[in-house]
Motif scaffolding. Sequence first.
Motif, mmCIF file in Angstrom:
data_model
loop_
_atom_site.group_PDB
_atom_site.id
_atom_site.type_symbol
_atom_site.label_atom_id
_atom_site.label_comp_id
_atom_site.label_asym_id
_atom_site.label_seq_id
_atom_site.Cartn_x
_atom_site.Cartn_y
_atom_site.Cartn_z
ATOM 1 N N GLY A 156 0.762 -1.310 -0.129
ATOM 2 C CA GLY A 156 0.018 0.047 -0.034
ATOM 3 C C GLY A 156 0.857 1.234 0.072
ATOM 4 O O GLY A 156 0.371 2.403 0.174
ATOM 5 N N CYS A 157 2.132 1.118 -0.150
ATOM 6 C CA CYS A 157 3.104 2.383 -0.130
ATOM 7 C C CYS A 157 3.454 2.532 -1.527
ATOM 8 O O CYS A 157 3.851 1.677 -2.329
ATOM 9 C CB CYS A 157 4.231 1.949 0.855
ATOM 10 S SG CYS A 157 4.134 2.151 2.543
ATOM 11 N N GLN A 158 3.450 3.709 -1.941
ATOM 12 C CA GLN A 158 3.908 4.062 -3.314
ATOM 13 C C GLN A 158 5.563 3.756 -3.349
ATOM 14 O O GLN A 158 5.753 3.092 -4.525
ATOM 15 C CB GLN A 158 3.794 5.685 -3.562
ATOM 16 C CG GLN A 158 3.972 5.954 -4.918
ATOM 17 C CD GLN A 158 3.959 7.685 -4.941
ATOM 18 O OE1 GLN A 158 3.390 8.268 -3.765
ATOM 19 N NE2 GLN A 158 4.156 7.975 -6.230
ATOM 20 N N LYS A 198 -1.076 14.073 7.774
ATOM 21 C CA LYS A 198 -1.712 13.403 6.753
ATOM 22 C C LYS A 198 -2.320 14.228 5.672
ATOM 23 O O LYS A 198 -2.376 14.031 4.561
ATOM 24 C CB LYS A 198 -2.999 12.611 7.565
ATOM 25 C CG LYS A 198 -3.412 11.277 6.577
ATOM 26 C CD LYS A 198 -4.620 10.758 7.135
ATOM 27 C CE LYS A 198 -4.222 9.772 8.225
ATOM 28 N NZ LYS A 198 -5.580 9.001 8.550
ATOM 29 N N PRO A 245 -2.246 12.049 -1.646
ATOM 30 C CA PRO A 245 -3.122 10.817 -1.120
ATOM 31 C C PRO A 245 -2.290 9.542 -1.227
ATOM 32 O O PRO A 245 -2.482 8.781 -0.370
ATOM 33 C CB PRO A 245 -4.304 10.936 -2.244
ATOM 34 C CG PRO A 245 -4.051 12.315 -2.827
ATOM 35 C CD PRO A 245 -2.666 13.017 -2.585
ATOM 36 N N THR A 246 -1.330 9.258 -2.115
ATOM 37 C CA THR A 246 -0.660 8.025 -2.066
ATOM 38 C C THR A 246 0.352 7.930 -0.937
ATOM 39 O O THR A 246 0.159 6.834 -0.302
ATOM 40 C CB THR A 246 0.034 7.739 -3.400
ATOM 41 O OG1 THR A 246 1.030 8.905 -3.765
ATOM 42 C CG2 THR A 246 -0.851 7.488 -4.586
ATOM 43 N N ARG A 247 0.897 8.869 -0.388
ATOM 44 C CA ARG A 247 1.635 9.061 0.737
ATOM 45 C C ARG A 247 0.884 8.793 1.921
ATOM 46 O O ARG A 247 1.255 8.087 2.928
ATOM 47 C CB ARG A 247 2.713 10.279 0.928
ATOM 48 C CG ARG A 247 3.966 10.175 -0.218
ATOM 49 C CD ARG A 247 4.964 10.659 0.597
ATOM 50 N NE ARG A 247 6.256 10.030 -0.141
ATOM 51 C CZ ARG A 247 6.686 10.979 -1.076
ATOM 52 N NH1 ARG A 247 6.101 12.012 -1.409
ATOM 53 N NH2 ARG A 247 7.797 10.486 -1.731
ATOM 54 N N ASN A 260 -1.937 7.309 2.110
ATOM 55 C CA ASN A 260 -2.484 5.779 2.329
ATOM 56 C C ASN A 260 -1.095 4.904 2.829
ATOM 57 O O ASN A 260 -1.377 3.979 3.584
ATOM 58 C CB ASN A 260 -2.774 5.268 0.774
ATOM 59 C CG ASN A 260 -4.227 5.918 0.357
ATOM 60 O OD1 ASN A 260 -4.759 6.320 1.377
ATOM 61 N ND2 ASN A 260 -4.194 5.634 -0.961
ATOM 62 N N GLY A 261 0.061 5.408 2.286
ATOM 63 C CA GLY A 261 1.300 4.583 2.738
ATOM 64 C C GLY A 261 1.274 4.721 4.162
ATOM 65 O O GLY A 261 1.764 3.665 4.847
ATOM 66 N N VAL A 296 -1.068 5.112 6.580
ATOM 67 C CA VAL A 296 -1.909 4.299 7.204
ATOM 68 C C VAL A 296 -1.579 2.866 7.215
ATOM 69 O O VAL A 296 -1.716 1.936 7.927
ATOM 70 C CB VAL A 296 -3.350 4.411 6.476
ATOM 71 C CG1 VAL A 296 -4.480 3.413 6.938
ATOM 72 C CG2 VAL A 296 -3.823 5.928 6.637
ATOM 73 N N SER A 297 -1.082 2.355 6.009
ATOM 74 C CA SER A 297 -0.274 1.034 5.894
ATOM 75 C C SER A 297 0.669 0.744 6.511
ATOM 76 O O SER A 297 1.014 -0.191 7.200
ATOM 77 C CB SER A 297 0.094 0.689 4.215
ATOM 78 O OG SER A 297 -1.178 0.777 3.452
ATOM 79 N N LYS A 356 -0.951 0.384 9.982
ATOM 80 C CA LYS A 356 -1.576 -0.771 10.038
ATOM 81 C C LYS A 356 -0.524 -1.925 10.477
ATOM 82 O O LYS A 356 -0.742 -3.013 11.278
ATOM 83 C CB LYS A 356 -2.450 -0.934 8.924
ATOM 84 C CG LYS A 356 -3.269 -2.117 8.851
ATOM 85 C CD LYS A 356 -4.117 -2.443 7.621
ATOM 86 C CE LYS A 356 -4.823 -1.372 7.238
ATOM 87 N NZ LYS A 356 -5.703 -1.579 5.828
#
Length: 139
Positions: free
Chosen positions: A50-52, A110, A115-117, A119-120, A122-123, A126
């Motif tokens: 999920g990371c760019q 955040k 947006p891609t970073r 999401n990263g 958050v991943s 997680k």
Amino acid sequence: MTIAQIQEEIVEEFSMFEDWMQRYEYMIELGKSLPIIDEKYQTEENLIKGCQSKVWLHAEYTEGKVLFTANSDAILTKGIIAILIRVFSGQTPKDIFEAKMDFIDEIGLKEHLSPTRANGLVSMIKQIKMYSVAFQANK
């Protein structure tokens, strides 16, 4: 130090900067001080999905504490994971799992990431939480 104390310290550090360019520079500096993952752990199974960019995260459970090391091929992402490792490495699985993540919003991280970073980020969180669950189950 507790997770909450470390988070408060990070919030205070970020509040010293006037703008986000200075905060990005600070994160890059933090990334340079990241405890680098041993090359033998820079494997496909330690890659965060999920990371760019590529981010490897390794965790070990020692004497009741979780110790994290990481690396990334992107310098800003390295700074992001460095912040998370600073907060969570050396803490108990239970404390990691129960930790609130409000400090990320408090420093505005955040909202100032693409947006891609984001999401990263958050991943990464997680994956850190998943390690804590796994180590709690294996006690």
